[in-house]
Design a protein around this motif. Structure first.
Motif, PDB file in Angstrom:
ATOM      1  N   UNK A 264       0.819  -1.193   0.000  1.00  0.00           N
ATOM      2  CA  UNK A 264       0.000   0.000   0.000  1.00  0.00           C
ATOM      3  C   UNK A 264       0.859   1.251   0.000  1.00  0.00           C
ATOM      4  N   UNK A 265       1.834   1.339   0.909  1.00  0.00           N
ATOM      5  CA  UNK A 265       2.741   2.469   0.925  1.00  0.00           C
ATOM      6  C   UNK A 265       4.142   1.956   1.209  1.00  0.00           C
ATOM      7  N   UNK A 266       5.088   2.516   0.498  1.00  0.00           N
ATOM      8  CA  UNK A 266       6.488   2.143   0.668  1.00  0.00           C
ATOM      9  C   UNK A 266       7.247   3.403   1.053  1.00  0.00           C
ATOM     10  N   UNK A 267       7.930   3.346   2.202  1.00  0.00           N
ATOM     11  CA  UNK A 267       8.672   4.502   2.688  1.00  0.00           C
ATOM     12  C   UNK A 267      10.162   4.177   2.719  1.00  0.00           C
ATOM     13  N   UNK A 268      10.947   5.131   2.278  1.00  0.00           N
ATOM     14  CA  UNK A 268      12.393   4.960   2.287  1.00  0.00           C
ATOM     15  C   UNK A 268      13.028   6.203   2.873  1.00  0.00           C
ATOM     16  N   UNK A 269      13.801   5.998   3.957  1.00  0.00           N
ATOM     17  CA  UNK A 269      14.521   7.111   4.570  1.00  0.00           C
ATOM     18  C   UNK A 269      15.925   7.223   3.976  1.00  0.00           C
ATOM     19  N   UNK A 270      16.465   8.414   4.072  1.00  0.00           N
ATOM     20  CA  UNK A 270      17.840   8.635   3.632  1.00  0.00           C
ATOM     21  C   UNK A 270      18.433   9.785   4.427  1.00  0.00           C
ATOM     22  N   UNK A 271      19.752   9.852   4.464  1.00  0.00           N
ATOM     23  CA  UNK A 271      20.410  11.009   5.047  1.00  0.00           C
ATOM     24  C   UNK A 271      20.993  10.825   6.433  1.00  0.00           C
ATOM     25  N   UNK A 272      20.841   9.650   7.025  1.00  0.00           N
ATOM     26  CA  UNK A 272      21.439   9.452   8.338  1.00  0.00           C
ATOM     27  C   UNK A 272      22.955   9.392   8.241  1.00  0.00           C
ATOM     28  N   UNK A 273      23.605   9.264   9.389  1.00  0.00           N
ATOM     29  CA  UNK A 273      25.052   9.158   9.386  1.00  0.00           C
ATOM     30  C   UNK A 273      25.653   9.546  10.713  1.00  0.00           C
ATOM     31  N   UNK A 274      26.949   9.812  10.674  1.00  0.00           N
ATOM     32  CA  UNK A 274      27.706  10.171  11.867  1.00  0.00           C
ATOM     33  C   UNK A 274      28.009  11.667  11.828  1.00  0.00           C
ATOM     34  N   UNK A 275      27.786  12.332  12.947  1.00  0.00           N
ATOM     35  CA  UNK A 275      28.048  13.758  13.037  1.00  0.00           C
ATOM     36  C   UNK A 275      28.577  14.070  14.429  1.00  0.00           C
ATOM     37  N   UNK A 276      29.386  15.092  14.526  1.00  0.00           N
ATOM     38  CA  UNK A 276      29.914  15.495  15.819  1.00  0.00           C
ATOM     39  C   UNK A 276      28.873  16.291  16.593  1.00  0.00           C
ATOM     40  N   UNK A 277      28.985  16.290  17.911  1.00  0.00           N
ATOM     41  CA  UNK A 277      28.058  17.119  18.711  1.00  0.00           C
ATOM     42  C   UNK A 277      28.087  18.569  18.252  1.00  0.00           C
ATOM     43  N   UNK A 278      26.903  19.148  18.160  1.00  0.00           N
ATOM     44  CA  UNK A 278      26.779  20.514  17.681  1.00  0.00           C
ATOM     45  C   UNK A 278      26.581  20.616  16.180  1.00  0.00           C
ATOM     46  N   UNK A 279      26.741  19.508  15.499  1.00  0.00           N
ATOM     47  CA  UNK A 279      26.608  19.507  14.046  1.00  0.00           C
ATOM     48  C   UNK A 279      25.161  19.367  13.592  1.00  0.00           C
ATOM     49  N   UNK A 280      24.999  19.246  12.288  1.00  0.00           N
ATOM     50  CA  UNK A 280      23.674  19.160  11.680  1.00  0.00           C
ATOM     51  C   UNK A 280      23.579  17.974  10.737  1.00  0.00           C
ATOM     52  N   UNK A 281      22.380  17.460  10.624  1.00  0.00           N
ATOM     53  CA  UNK A 281      22.079  16.398   9.667  1.00  0.00           C
ATOM     54  C   UNK A 281      20.661  16.616   9.167  1.00  0.00           C
ATOM     55  N   UNK A 282      20.416  16.145   7.960  1.00  0.00           N
ATOM     56  CA  UNK A 282      19.067  16.180   7.410  1.00  0.00           C
ATOM     57  C   UNK A 282      18.701  14.768   6.983  1.00  0.00           C
ATOM     58  N   UNK A 283      17.560  14.306   7.472  1.00  0.00           N
ATOM     59  CA  UNK A 283      17.039  13.009   7.046  1.00  0.00           C
ATOM     60  C   UNK A 283      15.757  13.244   6.272  1.00  0.00           C
ATOM     61  N   UNK A 284      15.608  12.476   5.223  1.00  0.00           N
ATOM     62  CA  UNK A 284      14.440  12.615   4.364  1.00  0.00           C
ATOM     63  C   UNK A 284      13.744  11.277   4.188  1.00  0.00           C
TER      64      UNK A 284
END
Length: 120
Positions: free
Chosen positions: A1-21
């Motif tokens: 019915x619905x298929x979801x796929x995430x992307x954008x995770x990873x390793x980042x230092x404290x205080x940093x930024x990441x975007x997941x979609x």
């Protein structure tokens, strides 16, 4: 019915930024609320943020002011911008989408998750 796929995770230092979609595809009339949940290795799952089809947002207290959820209704995508990341944000992040099916039925689909690790 619905298929979801995430992307954008990873390793980042404290205080940093990441975007997941997350991108949704499949057979549905429309998508209602879209959400991000997370589960750390030693904790239960928790709602991080959600957004309705008209853009109303809701955030967990722990991420208010640091995370921003947004969506593109035309592309059936939802994004979580994470700033000022802390080690305690480390978790697997899951996308969820409430799909509207014919005859008013609803179905919530889940993505497989993407790992976010905040560490120096």
């Amino acid at each position: 019915q619905v298929h979801l796929v995430e992307s954008g995770g990873g390793l980042v230092q404290p205080g940093g930024s990441l975007r997941v979609s997350c991108a949704a595809s499949g057979s549905f009339v429309s998508i209602g609320s879209m959400s991000w949940y997370r589960r750390a290795s030693d904790k239960v799952s928790e709602l991080v943020a959600s957004i309705t089809i008209d853009g109303t947002t809701n955030y967990a207290e722990a991420v208010k002011g640091r995370f921003t959820i947004s969506r593109d209704n035309a592309k059936n995508t939802v994004t979580l911008q994470m700033n000022s990341l802390k080690p305690e944000d480390t978790a697997v992040y899951y996308c969820a989408a409430e799909t509207i099916l014919p005859y008013g039925k609803k179905y919530t689909g889940w993505g497989p998750g993407t790992q976010v690790t905040v560490s120096s």
